[in-house]
Design a protein around this motif. Structure first.
Motif, PDB file in Angstrom:
ATOM      1  N   UNK A 189       0.822  -1.215   0.000  1.00 32.81           N
ATOM      2  CA  UNK A 189       0.000   0.000   0.000  1.00 32.81           C
ATOM      3  C   UNK A 189       0.849   1.253   0.000  1.00 32.81           C
ATOM      4  N   UNK A 190       1.902   1.257   0.817  1.00 33.57           N
ATOM      5  CA  UNK A 190       2.772   2.427   0.864  1.00 33.57           C
ATOM      6  C   UNK A 190       3.455   2.647  -0.482  1.00 33.57           C
ATOM      7  N   UNK A 191       3.975   1.573  -1.082  1.00 31.32           N
ATOM      8  CA  UNK A 191       4.638   1.712  -2.380  1.00 31.32           C
ATOM      9  C   UNK A 191       3.694   2.277  -3.438  1.00 31.32           C
ATOM     10  N   UNK A 192       2.421   1.948  -3.358  1.00 34.57           N
ATOM     11  CA  UNK A 192       1.450   2.446  -4.324  1.00 34.57           C
ATOM     12  C   UNK A 192       1.135   3.926  -4.123  1.00 34.57           C
ATOM     13  N   UNK A 237      10.793   5.331  -0.475  1.00 37.26           N
ATOM     14  CA  UNK A 237      10.411   3.925  -0.600  1.00 37.26           C
ATOM     15  C   UNK A 237      10.237   3.310   0.785  1.00 37.26           C
ATOM     16  N   UNK A 238       9.292   2.370   0.881  1.00 35.24           N
ATOM     17  CA  UNK A 238       9.078   1.624   2.125  1.00 35.24           C
ATOM     18  C   UNK A 238       9.985   0.391   2.116  1.00 35.24           C
ATOM     19  N   UNK A 239      10.715   0.194   3.207  1.00 39.84           N
ATOM     20  CA  UNK A 239      11.665  -0.911   3.309  1.00 39.84           C
ATOM     21  C   UNK A 239      11.402  -1.662   4.615  1.00 39.84           C
ATOM     22  N   UNK A 240      11.189  -2.986   4.542  1.00 42.58           N
ATOM     23  CA  UNK A 240      10.957  -3.747   5.774  1.00 42.58           C
ATOM     24  C   UNK A 240      12.261  -4.131   6.474  1.00 42.58           C
ATOM     25  N   UNK A 241      12.235  -4.078   7.787  1.00 50.97           N
ATOM     26  CA  UNK A 241      13.257  -4.636   8.675  1.00 50.97           C
ATOM     27  C   UNK A 241      14.710  -4.342   8.321  1.00 50.97           C
ATOM     28  N   UNK A 242      15.011  -3.127   7.916  1.00 49.77           N
ATOM     29  CA  UNK A 242      16.417  -2.758   7.715  1.00 49.77           C
ATOM     30  C   UNK A 242      16.960  -2.243   9.046  1.00 49.77           C
TER      31      UNK A 242
END
Length: 186
Positions: A54-57, A64-69
């Motif tokens: 949803x965030x990327x859209x 950009x949305x990035x998980x668990x970095x």
């Protein structure tokens, strides 16, 4: 599965970097001490995946949305390294493929509350993120009804700015609309 010797001292950044990747656990460094917890449950992972989509859209192309970095919250020993469930960072920074990011890179950190992390996600992490200067923090609660609470950093403290259940509109750091009722469904 490899066995790691448990450290008997506060870890340095160099020792953190030398740790092997762990596919079975979520690992963070809190004031030099390893914090190891199980990987999130399926419900948590589905929510993170859908939220990222949803965030990327909806996000502008320059972020950009990035998980668990890994986010180096405190570089001064004893070091604190957190891995929020999701962060929003500049696309230019993401394309550098960094091993970790600094709080200055993070525009938004998002925590998804799990049964074992409630206190940490609601109290400890927001305080750490605020101290590090991360300008926005969202907290996603998966208990029914699914709830989002959005905070903005004001004079060193997070202030509630938006949130709710169902269809939620969050104005900052970027305007997005999330339909929390469909977060866990296809």
């Amino acid at each position: 599965m490899s066995t790691m010797h448990w450290p008997d001292h506060w870890l340095t950044l160099e020792e953190w970097d030398a740790l092997p990747e762990d596919e079975l656990h979520h690992v963070e460094l809190v004031e030099g001490a390893l914090l190891v917890s199980p990987k999130p449950a399926l419900k948590h992972q589905l929510a993170a995946k859908r939220l990222g989509t949803w965030l990327d859209e909806q996000l502008p192309h320059d972020v950009v949305a990035v998980p668990e970095i890994d986010v180096l919250i405190n570089p001064v020993p004893p070091i604190t390294m957190r891995a929020p469930d999701m962060v929003v960072i500049p696309t230019e920074r993401a394309l550098e493929y960094p091993k970790r990011v600094d709080p200055d890179d993070v525009l938004l950190a998002i925590g998804i509350v799990s049964p074992g992390t409630r206190r940490m996600d609601r109290m400890l992490k927001p305080a750490e993120y605020a101290d590090a200067g991360i300008p926005h923090y969202w907290l996603l609660e998966l208990d029914e009804p699914i709830t989002l609470v959005a905070f903005t950093l004001v004079e060193g403290e997070y202030r509630h700015v938006a949130g709710g259940t169902g269809k939620v509109e969050v104005p900052s750091p970027f305007p997005v609309t999330l339909d929390l009722d469909s977060l866990l469904s296809r």
